[in-house]
Design a protein around this motif. Sequence first.
Motif, PDB file in Angstrom:
ATOM      1  N   PHE A 182       0.833  -1.199   0.000  1.00  0.00           N
ATOM      2  CA  PHE A 182       0.000   0.000   0.000  1.00  0.00           C
ATOM      3  C   PHE A 182       0.872   1.255   0.000  1.00  0.00           C
ATOM      4  N   VAL A 183       1.950   1.205   0.778  1.00  0.00           N
ATOM      5  CA  VAL A 183       2.869   2.348   0.855  1.00  0.00           C
ATOM      6  C   VAL A 183       3.492   2.619  -0.511  1.00  0.00           C
ATOM      7  N   ARG A 241      -2.941   9.687   2.167  1.00  0.00           N
ATOM      8  CA  ARG A 241      -3.350   8.616   1.242  1.00  0.00           C
ATOM      9  C   ARG A 241      -3.572   7.293   1.962  1.00  0.00           C
ATOM     10  N   LEU A 242      -2.751   7.029   2.981  1.00  0.00           N
ATOM     11  CA  LEU A 242      -2.845   5.769   3.712  1.00  0.00           C
ATOM     12  C   LEU A 242      -3.820   5.830   4.878  1.00  0.00           C
ATOM     13  N   THR A 244       6.102  11.312  -3.383  1.00  0.00           N
ATOM     14  CA  THR A 244       5.154  12.070  -2.578  1.00  0.00           C
ATOM     15  C   THR A 244       5.852  12.555  -1.315  1.00  0.00           C
ATOM     16  N   ARG A 247      -8.244   0.941  -2.930  1.00  0.00           N
ATOM     17  CA  ARG A 247      -8.209   1.872  -1.796  1.00  0.00           C
ATOM     18  C   ARG A 247      -6.879   1.744  -1.072  1.00  0.00           C
ATOM     19  N   LEU A 248      -6.227   2.873  -0.884  1.00  0.00           N
ATOM     20  CA  LEU A 248      -4.932   2.869  -0.210  1.00  0.00           C
ATOM     21  C   LEU A 248      -5.050   3.123   1.287  1.00  0.00           C
ATOM     22  N   ASP A 249      -6.220   3.523   1.762  1.00  0.00           N
ATOM     23  CA  ASP A 249      -6.362   3.893   3.172  1.00  0.00           C
ATOM     24  C   ASP A 249      -6.594   2.696   4.084  1.00  0.00           C
ATOM     25  N   GLN A 296       2.438   1.812  -3.479  1.00  0.00           N
ATOM     26  CA  GLN A 296       1.432   2.314  -4.411  1.00  0.00           C
ATOM     27  C   GLN A 296       1.089   3.771  -4.103  1.00  0.00           C
ATOM     28  N   ALA A 297       1.034   4.116  -2.824  1.00  0.00           N
ATOM     29  CA  ALA A 297       0.718   5.498  -2.436  1.00  0.00           C
ATOM     30  C   ALA A 297       1.856   6.453  -2.802  1.00  0.00           C
ATOM     31  N   GLU A 330       1.510  13.877   2.555  1.00  0.00           N
ATOM     32  CA  GLU A 330       0.583  13.332   1.563  1.00  0.00           C
ATOM     33  C   GLU A 330       0.494  11.814   1.678  1.00  0.00           C
ATOM     34  N   LEU A 331       1.603  11.163   1.956  1.00  0.00           N
ATOM     35  CA  LEU A 331       1.593   9.709   2.132  1.00  0.00           C
ATOM     36  C   LEU A 331       0.677   9.331   3.295  1.00  0.00           C
TER      37      LEU A 331
END
Length: 157
Positions: free
Chosen positions: A43-44, A61-62, A53, A146-148, A46-47, A57-58
Amino acid sequence: MVEPTPGYELPLQLFAAFRAIIDAAHADLARHGHPDVKPMHGFVFQAIGTSGTTAVELGKRLGISKQAAGKTIAGLEQQGYVERAADPGDARRKLVRLTAKGVDMLAVSARSFDAIQARWAQTIGPERLAALQADLRTLAPGEVFRLDIPGWFGADR
């Protein structure tokens, strides 16, 4: 006719399938030179994306705090997966970017997920797998990627 199971089993079965995919992908990553990667790292990466970034912002997004993002970045930087560099558009900002090792990890994981999908198609048949994927798109409408999720799984929810 198939007997219905209790409703609480469905999320557990879906999670078990997700876990099986992730565990298989991480075993493959370990065999291909990435034994220290954790499930959240996908996920990290991809974010972070292809252009990088900031830590703030990271975190957004997460769905995690700036501090948690900073700690994650520091660990991945120490392992050689990411690097920090000055933002060419704003010298006051630091960008986090994937290194060649980070890009390689993404390439290996993409191949792993393709191989897992092919094994599932062999196990249940390509038509049933395609139908399952179509059904999941219907049942889980909206943004597929979804990255969160790391923040969603967090204890502060």
